[in-house]
Write an enzyme that holds these catalytic residues in place. Structure first.
Site, short mmCIF file in Angstrom:
data_model
loop_
_atom_site.label_atom_id
_atom_site.label_comp_id
_atom_site.label_asym_id
_atom_site.label_seq_id
_atom_site.Cartn_x
_atom_site.Cartn_y
_atom_site.Cartn_z
N GLY A 196 0.81 -1.22 0.00
CA GLY A 196 0.00 0.00 0.00
C GLY A 196 0.83 1.26 0.00
O GLY A 196 2.07 1.24 0.04
N ARG A 209 -1.79 -0.11 -9.64
CA ARG A 209 -0.60 -0.92 -9.91
C ARG A 209 -0.97 -2.38 -10.10
O ARG A 209 -2.09 -2.79 -9.80
CB ARG A 209 0.37 -0.80 -8.71
CG ARG A 209 0.75 0.64 -8.38
CD ARG A 209 0.94 0.82 -6.87
NE ARG A 209 1.17 2.22 -6.52
CZ ARG A 209 2.37 2.78 -6.45
NH1 ARG A 209 3.45 2.07 -6.69
NH2 ARG A 209 2.49 4.06 -6.13
N ASP A 216 8.03 5.96 8.72
CA ASP A 216 7.42 7.21 9.17
C ASP A 216 6.62 7.92 8.09
O ASP A 216 6.01 8.95 8.33
CB ASP A 216 8.50 8.16 9.72
CG ASP A 216 9.61 8.45 8.72
OD1 ASP A 216 9.40 8.25 7.51
OD2 ASP A 216 10.70 8.87 9.15
N ARG A 248 4.03 5.91 2.08
CA ARG A 248 4.43 7.32 2.21
C ARG A 248 3.95 8.14 1.02
O ARG A 248 4.60 9.08 0.60
CB ARG A 248 5.93 7.46 2.40
CG ARG A 248 6.79 6.87 1.32
CD ARG A 248 8.26 6.87 1.77
NE ARG A 248 9.11 6.21 0.82
CZ ARG A 248 9.86 6.84 -0.09
NH1 ARG A 248 9.82 8.15 -0.15
NH2 ARG A 248 10.63 6.17 -0.90
N ASP A 293 7.47 5.27 -9.35
CA ASP A 293 8.27 5.00 -8.15
C ASP A 293 9.76 5.05 -8.42
O ASP A 293 10.44 4.03 -8.48
CB ASP A 293 7.88 3.66 -7.51
CG ASP A 293 6.54 3.74 -6.80
OD1 ASP A 293 6.13 4.86 -6.45
OD2 ASP A 293 5.90 2.71 -6.61
N LYS A 321 4.16 12.53 -2.14
CA LYS A 321 5.08 11.50 -1.65
C LYS A 321 5.95 12.10 -0.55
O LYS A 321 6.71 13.04 -0.79
CB LYS A 321 5.96 11.00 -2.81
CG LYS A 321 6.86 9.82 -2.43
CD LYS A 321 7.58 9.29 -3.64
CE LYS A 321 8.46 8.09 -3.29
NZ LYS A 321 9.15 7.54 -4.49
N ASP A 325 4.60 -4.10 -7.13
CA ASP A 325 3.88 -2.94 -6.62
C ASP A 325 4.41 -1.64 -7.24
O ASP A 325 3.81 -0.58 -7.06
CB ASP A 325 3.96 -2.85 -5.10
CG ASP A 325 5.39 -2.82 -4.58
OD1 ASP A 325 6.12 -3.80 -4.83
OD2 ASP A 325 5.79 -1.84 -3.94
N ASN A 326 5.53 -1.72 -7.98
CA ASN A 326 6.08 -0.56 -8.67
C ASN A 326 5.82 -0.61 -10.17
O ASN A 326 6.53 0.02 -10.94
CB ASN A 326 7.59 -0.46 -8.42
CG ASN A 326 7.92 -0.14 -6.98
OD1 ASN A 326 7.09 0.40 -6.24
ND2 ASN A 326 9.12 -0.47 -6.55
#
Length: 557
Positions: A134, A233, A168, A137, A312, A156, A302-303
């Site tokens: 998911g 994606r 984070d 960031r 990405d 992003k 996922d990219n």
């Protein structure tokens, strides 16, 4: 805080103690909002949402996305914006210069009518299924419609989401600057890509271990606003299939076809045709990557975008010396799964994973296998056409495959700069003299990193290849002038070499953004001669060979 300038130390201290008191929700838009975004959110209105609206980390089921609240940065400051991308979404120069621009596109202010969200998807990372990933960031602040085109705006580095896992959700200037410049560079190279609207620093420091060697340091935080038709994606379909959420899988596929492949009818045959078009677009993208010497570095599923667009930008890189085994990713330095020469095979492997996710909708894997077979058949044909174009030839003929293969072997014998070699080759014509000495290599001499190695068998192999190449030119139709023009239209003179990006990063970190602007302007016309920028048409300097950020990079950003 070793390595952090005093201003960053203060910001880092604030970051560590102030999150509990700083507002966690961006301020609502004021009256007389000075910037109009033509918001047209479809994804969140047509697909099911996670009912939990908090940012807390969790597994999300039976939902395509989760509503999130971007983190409010301490002091957002615009470093650079792409005017043509702004115009694409309905903004003008005055909007860019307004204070509100930096606030909106850093996450400090949510535009009126928007409801930010993060998307749920899974993926294979380095060949292994990773489950739910998911937008860890990345936060979609809104979708907009302008001039009958629809765009998704994604921040992003704007803070944690339910998909952040142990991270984070932030990003640093280093990686954000690279993504901003490279997104736009790729677009102007003619490579399918997401775009980048803006690069904004947050005023906060972010702790990162650049090389994963136990020496973390604080770096300036930043946010990039990425723009694309969508950020759906391969992994968006994979996560639903892996969980058996087939109704939602069908709903997502129907949504995607309706809005992005409207010429396709839904139903089993439609899902196959959808997969075929995704496959064809992906193949076209990979051919262009190979053409310009771009290495993605993290081709996880996922990219991979369903639009066949580069997405990405992490530890990407550009070939300096031509090397099929090169990867820019330190995480991949042992396996080299995502090396330059393996990108076509990885694209096919990733497409096979998407095919597996679509089987529940098609009901039979065989039609999807046939599409994958089409990729395998089409790739060598399209690759040969690409190589012929790079060499200034007509359509490939019998015997050209040997010419191409021999050249690629030669380029590995001694370190040869890919960009300079193909650009300089345009000056070789039908009457090019081979002779007995080494002068026949003069047009491409600047491309060699170790010219002393051009002797003995290596030199004779180059002589043999040039002899065959000149004979092939004499058998082709274009005149030398026309052939050179065509070659210079597919072989760029300027690409965003890693050392160039690192120089811009170093200057920007010290407060000087002039090189960001210079490189952005340079890379808008990468096929033009631009004699005033000839200093950038040069091999990688020796100091950059092993410098962090100039050769291999980590995923730390």
């Amino acid at each position: 805080m070793v390595g952090a300038p005093p201003s960053l130390v203060r910001s880092a201290w604030a970051l560590s103690v102030d999150l509990r008191t700083r507002p966690t929700k961006p301020t609502s838009t004021e009256k007389n909002f000075p910037m109009h975004l033509p918001i047209d959110d479809r994804f969140i209105h047509e697909l099911p949402a996670d009912p939990d609206r908090s940012n807390r980390r969790r597994q999300v089921h039976q939902a395509a996305f989760s509503y999130v609240t971007p983190r409010v940065p301490s002091k957002p400051q615009l470093l650079h914006a792409a005017p043509d991308v702004a115009a694409m979404i309905g903004l003008n120069a005055d909007d860019i210069q307004s204070e509100m621009f930096a606030r909106v596109f850093s996450g400090a202010v949510v535009p009126d009518g928007a409801d930010p969200y993060a998307m749920c998807y899974g993926g294979h990372q380095f060949g292994s299924w990773a489950g739910q990933l998911g937008d860890g960031r990345a936060i979609n602040i809104a979708e907009v419609k302008h001039d009958d085109r629809h765009w998704m705006l994604q921040l992003k580095g704007a803070g944690e989401t339910p998909y952040s896992r142990t991270a984070d959700g932030l990003a640093v200037l280093r990686s954000s600057l690279r993504e901003h410049l490279c997104s736009e560079a790729m677009y102007h190279l003619g490579v399918a890509t997401t775009r980048s609207l803006s690069l904004i620093t947050t005023g906060d420091a972010v702790l990162r271990d650049v090389m994963y060697d136990g020496h973390p340091e604080y770096e300036p935080g930043a946010v990039v606003c990425r723009v694309a038709p969508s950020f759906i994606r391969f992994g968006s379909f994979q996560i639903l299939a892996s969980r058996g959420e087939h109704d939602l899988l069908r709903q997502l596929a129907d949504y995607t076809i309706q809005h992005y492949f409207p010429e396709i009818a839904t139903g089993e045959a439609g899902y196959v045709e959808f997969f075929r078009q995704v496959t064809q677009r992906t193949l076209a993208m990979i051919i262009d990557w190979q053409r310009v010497g771009f290495v993605h570095g993290v081709m996880n599923t996922d990219n991979m975008s369903i639009h066949g667009a580069t997405i990405d930008y992490g530890p990407y890189g550009w070939l300096e010396g031509y090397d099929h085994a090169w990867t820019p990713n330190t995480t991949d330095r042992q396996q080299r799964r995502y090396r330059y020469g393996n990108q076509p095979q990885i694209a096919l492997w990733n497409l096979a994973q998407l095919a597996s996710a679509l089987v529940p909708l098609v009901g039979d894997a065989e039609p999807l296998r046939e599409v994958l077979a089409e990729f395998q058949t089409a790739f060598p044909v399209q690759y040969a056409a690409m190589m012929a174009a790079k060499l200034g030839l007509d359509e490939p003929i019998d015997g050209d495959e040997t010419l191409f293969e021999d050249l690629e072997q030669l380029l590995h014998l001694t370190e040869t700069d890919m960009t300079i070699f193909f650009r300089r080759l345009a000056s070789v014509g039908r009457e090019h003299a081979i002779g007995e000495g080494i002068d026949f290599l003069e047009p491409i001499a600047d491309a060699f990193y170790a010219p002393a190695e051009l002797s003995g068998e290596v030199l004779e192999r180059w002589r043999s290849w040039f002899t065959a190449y000149v004979q092939r030119l004499q058998a082709s139709e274009p005149s030398d002038a026309d052939r050179a023009r065509r070659m210079n239209g597919v072989n760029p003179k300027y690409v965003l070499r890693n050392y160039m990006a690192q120089m811009a990063i170093d200057k920007a970190t010290a407060g000087d953004v002039s090189l960001i602007h210079e490189l952005y302007e340079l890379l808008k016309t990468p096929y033009a001669e631009q004699p005033e920028h000839e200093n950038w048409f040069a091999k990688r300097p020796d100091w950059a060979r092993d410098k962090v950020g100039c050769s291999m990079l980590s995923c730390s950003s």
